[in-house]
Scaffold this motif. Structure first.
Motif, PDB file in Angstrom:
ATOM      1  N   GLY A  38      43.081  29.965  29.412  1.00 29.24           N
ATOM      2  CA  GLY A  38      44.184  29.596  30.286  1.00 29.24           C
ATOM      3  C   GLY A  38      44.712  30.778  31.077  1.00 29.24           C
ATOM      4  N   LEU A  39      44.921  31.884  30.400  1.00 26.71           N
ATOM      5  CA  LEU A  39      45.421  33.088  31.080  1.00 26.71           C
ATOM      6  C   LEU A  39      44.401  33.614  32.078  1.00 26.71           C
ATOM      7  N   TRP A  42      44.294  31.202  35.074  1.00 29.95           N
ATOM      8  CA  TRP A  42      45.548  31.319  35.820  1.00 29.95           C
ATOM      9  C   TRP A  42      45.535  32.587  36.675  1.00 29.95           C
ATOM     10  N   ARG A  43      45.064  33.671  36.076  1.00 27.75           N
ATOM     11  CA  ARG A  43      45.060  34.959  36.770  1.00 27.75           C
ATOM     12  C   ARG A  43      43.988  35.029  37.857  1.00 27.75           C
ATOM     13  N   ALA A 121      48.807  19.641  31.319  1.00 28.27           N
ATOM     14  CA  ALA A 121      47.687  20.338  31.960  1.00 28.27           C
ATOM     15  C   ALA A 121      46.665  19.336  32.490  1.00 28.27           C
ATOM     16  N   ARG A 124      47.880  17.962  35.937  1.00 22.24           N
ATOM     17  CA  ARG A 124      48.129  18.858  37.067  1.00 22.24           C
ATOM     18  C   ARG A 124      47.016  18.693  38.114  1.00 22.24           C
ATOM     19  N   ARG A 128      44.590  26.057  39.027  1.00 23.11           N
ATOM     20  CA  ARG A 128      45.424  27.175  38.567  1.00 23.11           C
ATOM     21  C   ARG A 128      46.634  26.655  37.778  1.00 23.11           C
ATOM     22  N   ALA A 129      47.219  25.555  38.222  1.00 23.32           N
ATOM     23  CA  ALA A 129      48.355  24.954  37.518  1.00 23.32           C
ATOM     24  C   ALA A 129      47.928  24.401  36.151  1.00 23.32           C
ATOM     25  N   LYS A 130      46.718  23.878  36.059  1.00 23.67           N
ATOM     26  CA  LYS A 130      46.202  23.396  34.764  1.00 23.67           C
ATOM     27  C   LYS A 130      46.107  24.551  33.781  1.00 23.67           C
ATOM     28  N   PHE A 131      45.502  25.655  34.240  1.00 21.97           N
ATOM     29  CA  PHE A 131      45.368  26.831  33.382  1.00 21.97           C
ATOM     30  C   PHE A 131      46.739  27.383  32.978  1.00 21.97           C
ATOM     31  N   LYS A 132      47.638  27.470  33.927  1.00 21.88           N
ATOM     32  CA  LYS A 132      48.978  28.013  33.665  1.00 21.88           C
ATOM     33  C   LYS A 132      49.711  27.158  32.636  1.00 21.88           C
ATOM     34  N   THR A 133      49.679  25.855  32.832  1.00 20.13           N
ATOM     35  CA  THR A 133      50.353  24.936  31.913  1.00 20.13           C
ATOM     36  C   THR A 133      49.766  25.038  30.517  1.00 20.13           C
TER      37      THR A 133
END
Length: 165
Positions: A38-39, A42-43, A121, A124, A128-133
């Motif tokens: 996820g991180l 997101w990154r 997630a 979303r 990126r929003a899926k990973f962040k969530t």
């Protein structure tokens, strides 16, 4: 005729206790890997692939299985039975209170956080929003789990890393 029910219940309880002790490592490993993915996603903005979706879903499923085993143990545990019978006593050792309500409550909250994170997630629209969530909610769930595990070094209640019977 001799009844095998008490012996069967004791064997079931011991087996579930061992399974619960081993499953915690699967929960921790899957959460750590899902948080890492996820991180990373997101990154970097990489696509949320089928593998990531399967990881999200399986991590939540493993946590649910562990919680159901925990509930089964909770309602059949001699420690919990003692807690229920003597809950109003002021001198009840902290370990009984820990397993009587703190452990079960915090683990339930942790699995709810993981479940909410998994569901959000999934819904979303952007990768990126899926990973962040997934990263944020799973990290919150992991934090609560790490607090609620009776680690061998815990001052609240301690158990070995893997129970041997």
């Amino acid at each position: 005729m001799r009844s095998f029910a008490p012996q069967l219940c004791a064997t079931m309880y011991t087996t579930l206790l061992l399974l619960h002790s081993l499953m915690r490592w699967f929960v921790l490993a899957s959460l750590l890997y899902a948080i890492y993915r996820g991180l990373r996603g997101w990154r970097t903005g990489i696509p949320f692939e089928a593998w990531d979706n399967a990881l999200r879903h399986s991590t939540a499923t493993i946590a649910h299985i562990q919680l159901m085993i925990g509930y089964t143990l909770y309602f059949n545990s001699p420690v919990i039975q003692h807690f229920r019978d003597h809950a109003r006593e002021a001198g009840l050792p902290y370990e009984f209170r820990f397993f009587g309500w703190i452990h079960i409550l915090l683990m339930t909250v942790a699995v709810v956080l993981i479940t909410v994170g998994s569901a959000l997630a999934k819904r979303r629209p952007m990768d990126r929003a899926k990973f962040k969530t997934m990263a944020i909610w799973f990290l919150l769930g992991l934090t609560v789990i790490l607090i609620a595990i009776p680690w061998p070094f815990s001052p609240f209640a301690n158990r070995p890393y893997i129970r041997n019977f």
